[in-house]
Design an enzyme around this catalytic site. Structure first.
Site, mmCIF file in Angstrom:
data_model
loop_
_atom_site.group_PDB
_atom_site.id
_atom_site.type_symbol
_atom_site.label_atom_id
_atom_site.label_comp_id
_atom_site.label_asym_id
_atom_site.label_seq_id
_atom_site.Cartn_x
_atom_site.Cartn_y
_atom_site.Cartn_z
ATOM 1 N N LYS A 77 6.827 -7.957 20.201
ATOM 2 C CA LYS A 77 6.870 -9.156 21.002
ATOM 3 C C LYS A 77 5.441 -10.001 20.540
ATOM 4 C CE LYS A 77 9.344 -7.339 24.830
ATOM 5 N NZ LYS A 77 9.540 -7.044 26.260
ATOM 6 N N HIS B 294 23.990 -0.342 8.594
ATOM 7 C CA HIS B 294 25.544 0.333 8.772
ATOM 8 C C HIS B 294 26.589 -0.078 9.756
ATOM 9 C CE1 HIS B 294 24.797 3.468 5.637
ATOM 10 N NE2 HIS B 294 23.506 3.487 6.170
ATOM 11 N N ASN C 297 0.775 -1.235 0.085
ATOM 12 C CA ASN C 297 0.098 0.123 0.020
ATOM 13 C C ASN C 297 0.754 1.458 -0.071
ATOM 14 O OD1 ASN C 297 -2.849 -0.417 0.209
ATOM 15 N ND2 ASN C 297 -2.274 -2.234 1.399
#
Length: 220
Positions: free
Chosen positions: A210, A144, A113
């Protein structure tokens, strides 16, 4: 002093511009692309050639494969250099303002979307069949280095890749980091940040995400 006569208006109904419904309809489809798959025949007469033109251009200028009956908004930004290919399965849809940089593989019936950002890094992003990705989701398959010995932008970039299974629902504004595997049939809640692998059928929420439930428990 005499009052000047009122000027005559040359009013002609034929000169009034008609509303441009087709342009507005294209806008609607670009931000709500699921509507493309239920168009009436009279709309398909212009929508199908419109999509054929957009997709043919993309395949000509980028290393992209596009399956059958797909929708790609003209405002979507797809970039695929050789070696960083994008492969799109059948009946996929990519909405406006999305950014996709390969390598990326989409299965069939995948929905991306508006406003999503996907970068495959070197290892790539793989998304399974029938997975739905809501608006403004971020999926980056690279990271990085963070050593204090030099500026971050000067450090090497690593890429492990991201795998998202089939029939997964990723909620709006969620983020998925490099190296994560998301199991089939799972749900990622709105705004969740996924930093670890997700088991099949899991319902995830929070930052870091979680497990808060199991989709199988919701079955009727």
């Amino acid at each position: 002093m005499p009052i000047p006569p009122t000027p005559r208006l040359n009013f002609n109904l034929k000169t009034i511009q008609k509303p441009d419904y087709q342009t507005q309809h294209k806008q609607r489809l670009s931000y709500m692309p699921w509507l493309y798959f239920s168009l009436k025949d009279k709309h398909k007469q212009w929508a199908l050639p419109w999509q054929e033109h957009i997709q043919s251009h993309l395949k000509a200028v980028e290393t992209i494969k596009i399956g059958q009956h797909c929708f790609i908004a003209p405002q979507a930004h797809l970039f695929a250099e050789p070696g960083r290919d994008i492969s799109i399965g059948d009946r996929c849809m990519i909405a406006a303002d999305s950014f996709l940089h390969g390598p990326i593989t989409l299965g069939s019936e995948v929905a991306i979307n508006h406003g999503c950002s996907l970068d495959g890094g070197r290892a790539g992003i793989h998304i399974g069949d029938q997975t739905r990705i809501a608006n403004h989701v971020t999926i980056y398959a690279f990271n990085h280095g963070m050593s204090m010995q030099q500026a971050i932008y000067q450090q090497s970039v690593s890429s492990k890749g991201i795998i998202i299974g089939k029939d997964v629902w990723i909620g709006a504004q969620a983020g998925i980091v490099d190296g994560v595997n998301i199991g089939d049939h799972s749900i990622i809640g709105m705004g969740a940040i996924v930093t670890k692998d997700v088991p099949p059928y899991a319902i995830m929420a929070g930052n870091p995400a979680k497990k808060i439930g199991d989709r199988r428990d919701k079955a009727q």
